[in-house]
Motif scaffolding. Structure first.
Motif, PDB file in Angstrom:
ATOM      1  N   PRO A  79      11.518  -5.906  -9.124  1.00 30.58           N
ATOM      2  CA  PRO A  79      10.521  -6.927  -9.094  1.00 30.58           C
ATOM      3  C   PRO A  79       9.721  -6.824  -7.664  1.00 30.58           C
ATOM      4  CG  PRO A  79      12.393  -7.816  -9.652  1.00 30.58           C
ATOM      5  CD  PRO A  79      12.694  -6.380  -9.519  1.00 30.58           C
ATOM      6  N   GLU A  80      10.151  -6.277  -6.734  1.00 39.11           N
ATOM      7  CA  GLU A  80       9.542  -6.116  -5.349  1.00 39.11           C
ATOM      8  C   GLU A  80       8.313  -5.054  -5.475  1.00 39.11           C
ATOM      9  OE1 GLU A  80      12.546  -6.367  -5.671  1.00 39.11           O
ATOM     10  OE2 GLU A  80      13.412  -7.657  -4.146  1.00 39.11           O
ATOM     11  N   HIS A  81       8.758  -3.934  -6.196  1.00 40.29           N
ATOM     12  CA  HIS A  81       7.654  -2.821  -6.466  1.00 40.29           C
ATOM     13  C   HIS A  81       6.472  -3.183  -7.410  1.00 40.29           C
ATOM     14  CE1 HIS A  81       9.405   0.615  -4.388  1.00 40.29           C
ATOM     15  NE2 HIS A  81      10.651   0.428  -4.610  1.00 40.29           N
ATOM     16  N   ALA A  82       7.008  -4.071  -8.250  1.00 42.01           N
ATOM     17  CA  ALA A  82       6.300  -4.812  -9.297  1.00 42.01           C
ATOM     18  C   ALA A  82       5.021  -5.722  -8.456  1.00 42.01           C
ATOM     19  CB  ALA A  82       6.434  -5.350 -10.279  1.00 42.01           C
ATOM     20  N   GLU A  83       5.739  -6.422  -7.415  1.00 44.99           N
ATOM     21  CA  GLU A  83       4.822  -7.167  -6.625  1.00 44.99           C
ATOM     22  C   GLU A  83       3.825  -6.578  -5.914  1.00 44.99           C
ATOM     23  OE1 GLU A  83       5.066 -11.203  -3.937  1.00 44.99           O
ATOM     24  OE2 GLU A  83       6.934 -10.188  -4.575  1.00 44.99           O
ATOM     25  N   ARG A  84       4.388  -5.326  -5.231  1.00 51.26           N
ATOM     26  CA  ARG A  84       3.478  -4.644  -4.297  1.00 51.26           C
ATOM     27  C   ARG A  84       2.423  -3.808  -4.989  1.00 51.26           C
ATOM     28  NH1 ARG A  84       8.260  -5.453  -1.987  1.00 51.26           N
ATOM     29  NH2 ARG A  84       8.229  -5.956   0.339  1.00 51.26           N
ATOM     30  N   SER A  85       2.766  -3.376  -6.236  1.00 53.30           N
ATOM     31  CA  SER A  85       1.771  -2.410  -6.778  1.00 53.30           C
ATOM     32  C   SER A  85       0.521  -2.856  -7.407  1.00 53.30           C
ATOM     33  CB  SER A  85       2.642  -1.668  -7.936  1.00 53.30           C
ATOM     34  OG  SER A  85       3.941  -1.098  -7.615  1.00 53.30           O
ATOM     35  N   LEU A  86       0.420  -3.849  -7.921  1.00 46.16           N
ATOM     36  CA  LEU A  86      -0.745  -4.386  -8.479  1.00 46.16           C
ATOM     37  C   LEU A  86      -1.609  -4.802  -7.430  1.00 46.16           C
ATOM     38  CD1 LEU A  86      -2.292  -5.301 -10.884  1.00 46.16           C
ATOM     39  CD2 LEU A  86      -1.261  -7.566 -10.722  1.00 46.16           C
ATOM     40  N   PRO A  87      -1.680  -5.419  -6.213  1.00 42.58           N
ATOM     41  CA  PRO A  87      -2.562  -5.321  -5.351  1.00 42.58           C
ATOM     42  C   PRO A  87      -3.102  -3.923  -4.725  1.00 42.58           C
ATOM     43  CG  PRO A  87      -0.545  -6.922  -4.717  1.00 42.58           C
ATOM     44  CD  PRO A  87      -0.366  -6.106  -5.751  1.00 42.58           C
ATOM     45  N   PHE A  88      -2.003  -3.284  -4.656  1.00 43.56           N
ATOM     46  CA  PHE A  88      -2.577  -1.753  -4.261  1.00 43.56           C
ATOM     47  C   PHE A  88      -3.523  -1.282  -5.318  1.00 43.56           C
ATOM     48  CE2 PHE A  88      -2.158   2.808  -4.344  1.00 43.56           C
ATOM     49  CZ  PHE A  88      -2.253   3.204  -2.837  1.00 43.56           C
ATOM     50  N   LEU A  89      -3.330  -1.153  -6.533  1.00 42.01           N
ATOM     51  CA  LEU A  89      -3.957  -0.599  -7.326  1.00 42.01           C
ATOM     52  C   LEU A  89      -5.532  -1.314  -7.469  1.00 42.01           C
ATOM     53  CD1 LEU A  89      -1.441  -0.206 -10.305  1.00 42.01           C
ATOM     54  CD2 LEU A  89      -2.817   1.881  -8.934  1.00 42.01           C
ATOM     55  N   ARG A  90      -5.385  -2.789  -7.344  1.00 36.77           N
ATOM     56  CA  ARG A  90      -6.761  -3.670  -7.276  1.00 36.77           C
ATOM     57  C   ARG A  90      -7.469  -2.963  -6.252  1.00 36.77           C
ATOM     58  NH1 ARG A  90      -4.588  -9.422  -9.621  1.00 36.77           N
ATOM     59  NH2 ARG A  90      -4.625  -9.082 -11.751  1.00 36.77           N
ATOM     60  N   GLY A  91      -6.838  -2.888  -5.048  1.00 38.19           N
ATOM     61  CA  GLY A  91      -7.713  -2.347  -3.917  1.00 38.19           C
ATOM     62  C   GLY A  91      -8.183  -1.171  -4.025  1.00 38.19           C
ATOM     63  N   ALA A  92      -7.257  -0.182  -4.554  1.00 36.80           N
ATOM     64  CA  ALA A  92      -7.706   1.457  -4.720  1.00 36.80           C
ATOM     65  C   ALA A  92      -8.908   1.331  -5.842  1.00 36.80           C
ATOM     66  CB  ALA A  92      -6.794   2.101  -5.066  1.00 36.80           C
ATOM     67  N   ALA A  93      -8.964   0.370  -6.707  1.00 37.13           N
ATOM     68  CA  ALA A  93     -10.136   0.309  -7.823  1.00 37.13           C
ATOM     69  C   ALA A  93     -11.334  -0.276  -7.179  1.00 37.13           C
ATOM     70  CB  ALA A  93      -9.447  -0.193  -9.361  1.00 37.13           C
ATOM     71  N   ALA A  94     -11.170  -0.969  -6.347  1.00 34.20           N
ATOM     72  CA  ALA A  94     -12.291  -1.502  -5.796  1.00 34.20           C
ATOM     73  C   ALA A  94     -13.405  -0.435  -5.300  1.00 34.20           C
ATOM     74  CB  ALA A  94     -12.149  -2.491  -4.629  1.00 34.20           C
ATOM     75  N   PRO A  95     -14.607  -0.754  -5.221  1.00 32.82           N
ATOM     76  CA  PRO A  95     -15.828   0.122  -4.678  1.00 32.82           C
ATOM     77  C   PRO A  95     -15.112   0.599  -3.370  1.00 32.82           C
ATOM     78  CG  PRO A  95     -16.840  -1.820  -5.688  1.00 32.82           C
ATOM     79  CD  PRO A  95     -15.403  -2.154  -5.646  1.00 32.82           C
ATOM     80  N   ALA A  96     -15.256   2.034  -3.182  1.00 31.27           N
ATOM     81  CA  ALA A  96     -14.608   2.906  -2.050  1.00 31.27           C
ATOM     82  C   ALA A  96     -15.847   2.516  -0.736  1.00 31.27           C
ATOM     83  CB  ALA A  96     -14.538   4.251  -2.518  1.00 31.27           C
ATOM     84  N   SER A  97     -16.822   2.209  -1.066  1.00 32.67           N
ATOM     85  CA  SER A  97     -18.010   2.237  -0.011  1.00 32.67           C
ATOM     86  C   SER A  97     -18.944   1.164  -0.402  1.00 32.67           C
ATOM     87  CB  SER A  97     -18.417   3.573   0.264  1.00 32.67           C
ATOM     88  OG  SER A  97     -19.391   3.484   1.411  1.00 32.67           O
ATOM     89  N   PRO A  98     -19.332   0.229   0.658  1.00 29.40           N
ATOM     90  CA  PRO A  98     -18.844   0.037   1.980  1.00 29.40           C
ATOM     91  C   PRO A  98     -17.557  -0.643   1.871  1.00 29.40           C
ATOM     92  CG  PRO A  98     -20.571  -1.220   1.672  1.00 29.40           C
ATOM     93  CD  PRO A  98     -20.516  -0.317   0.560  1.00 29.40           C
ATOM     94  N   ARG A  99     -16.587  -0.626   2.622  1.00 34.98           N
ATOM     95  CA  ARG A  99     -15.233  -1.282   2.619  1.00 34.98           C
ATOM     96  C   ARG A  99     -14.870  -1.883   4.025  1.00 34.98           C
ATOM     97  NH1 ARG A  99     -11.784   1.310  -1.032  1.00 34.98           N
ATOM     98  NH2 ARG A  99     -10.053   0.724  -0.016  1.00 34.98           N
ATOM     99  N   PRO A 100     -15.320  -2.979   4.581  1.00 34.34           N
ATOM    100  CA  PRO A 100     -15.201  -3.402   5.834  1.00 34.34           C
ATOM    101  C   PRO A 100     -13.799  -3.450   6.412  1.00 34.34           C
ATOM    102  CG  PRO A 100     -15.643  -5.292   4.410  1.00 34.34           C
ATOM    103  CD  PRO A 100     -16.173  -3.913   3.485  1.00 34.34           C
TER     104      PRO A 100
END
Length: 328
Positions: free
Chosen positions: A281-302
């Motif tokens: 459950p902890e890994h599932a909770e942490r993984s989705l925000p990471f993937l969504r952030g990594a999938a966001a446009p890479a530049s510019p990223r304030p």
């Protein structure tokens, strides 16, 4: 068997504009009841689930599979989740042999047991409205030459592909480190030997690309794009087959997810952490925000690059994750 439900594509939308759809594998939530695992993923905001058919989660060998599958399909619909059916359960067919018997087993009867399981998985996937059925080749048996093993693999998959064609569910073969079919080159060999059937697709594991492919993971995505039917994702280091939480390995994820989005792929991209169920459950909770952030446009990223998720601390008395090392 129920007809496969289809979801219409949103109007006036091109594939490249559609966001990636993330899931989490139940083989990383093995300590949870299936209904609890599905509810957790829906609550966290996942789009779907990589459902491994196993004794604890929709056992494919227990009685009343059809009725149990209908209940799971109803629950997925209630929660707004889609699914890919995975067949990597370690001991579902043989309590003494990991992933045994395989499609390469010297005994024809044993190979037939694996084939029957995969055909059953295709039927389950059809009743769930799943995107694909995942499978892999197995390791080269002792005393078997590679040409014989490739022949066995192609012959064993033929009836599974027939079932996949009949149901409209693609079969997505995964190159697995240490297996006969261990690389993208191996997938293409199988594809050619089978005559490039439409029902044969690819499961691409991003960590495996980092582990052993000559191309970068992002280039692997681009090279594999025409055959992509399922994607698994986790962090990994070069030359070491160990599925790691995001941030613990060497993969640069924004280019990988950018490449994946550019292909128009709309199956699930499923987090694959099978050795981390003790803290699932902890890994599932942490993984989705990471993937969504990594999938966001890479530049510019304030706010700068995507930081790795904080490493979960195992509760007292829980084992730490055992590394997979170099074995499949």
């Amino acid at each position: 068997m129920s007809p496969r439900p289809t979801a219409p594509e949103p109007p006036h939308t091109t594939p490249s504009q559609l966001p990636l759809r993330f899931g989490y594998g139940t083989n990383g939530l093995a300590d949870l009841r299936l209904d609890d695992a599905l509810a957790l993923l829906a609550d966290l905001g996942y789009d779907g689930v990589g459902l491994t058919l196993d004794h604890m989660h929709l056992d494919p060998l227990a009685p009343d599979l059809a009725s149990r599958t209908r209940k799971v399909a109803q629950r997925l619909a209630e929660l707004g989740l889609t699914a890919t059916v995975e067949t990597g359960a370690r001991y579902v067919l043989d309590p003494r042999r990991k992933h045994g018997p395989s499609l390469l087993d010297p005994d024809a009867g044993d190979r037939a047991r694996r084939v029957a399981l995969l055909i059953r998985a295709v039927r389950v996937a059809a009743d769930l409205g799943a995107h694909a059925v995942h499978c892999f080749s197995g390791t080269l048996p002792a005393g078997t030459d590679e040409d014989t093993a490739w022949k066995r693999l192609a012959e064993s998959l033929a009836p599974v592909l027939d079932a996949a064609t009949a149901t409209g569910i693609p079969l997505a073969v995964e190159p697995e480190p240490g297996h006969l079919l261990g690389t993208l080159d191996g997938f293409h060999r199988l594809r050619r030997e089978l005559g490039d059937p439409e029902a044969l697709g690819l499961t691409l594991d991003i960590g495996h690309c980092q582990c052993l492919e000559p191309l970068s993971p992002a280039d692997c995505v681009r090279e594999a794009a025409p055959w992509l039917r399922h994607v698994q994702i986790e962090d990994m280091r070069r030359g070491v087959h160990e599925h790691l939480p995001f941030g613990d390995g060497e993969i640069d994820f924004p280019p990988v997810l950018e490449a994946l989005a550019a292909t128009g792929y709309q199956g699930l991209t499923v987090v694959e952490l099978p050795r981390h169920s003790h803290a699932g459950p902890e890994h599932a909770e942490r993984s989705l925000p990471f993937l969504r952030g990594a999938a966001a446009p890479a530049s510019p990223r304030p706010d700068g690059p995507v930081p790795p998720p904080a490493a979960p601390v195992a509760p007292p008395g829980e084992p730490s994750a055992a590394p997979e090392g170099r074995t499949p």
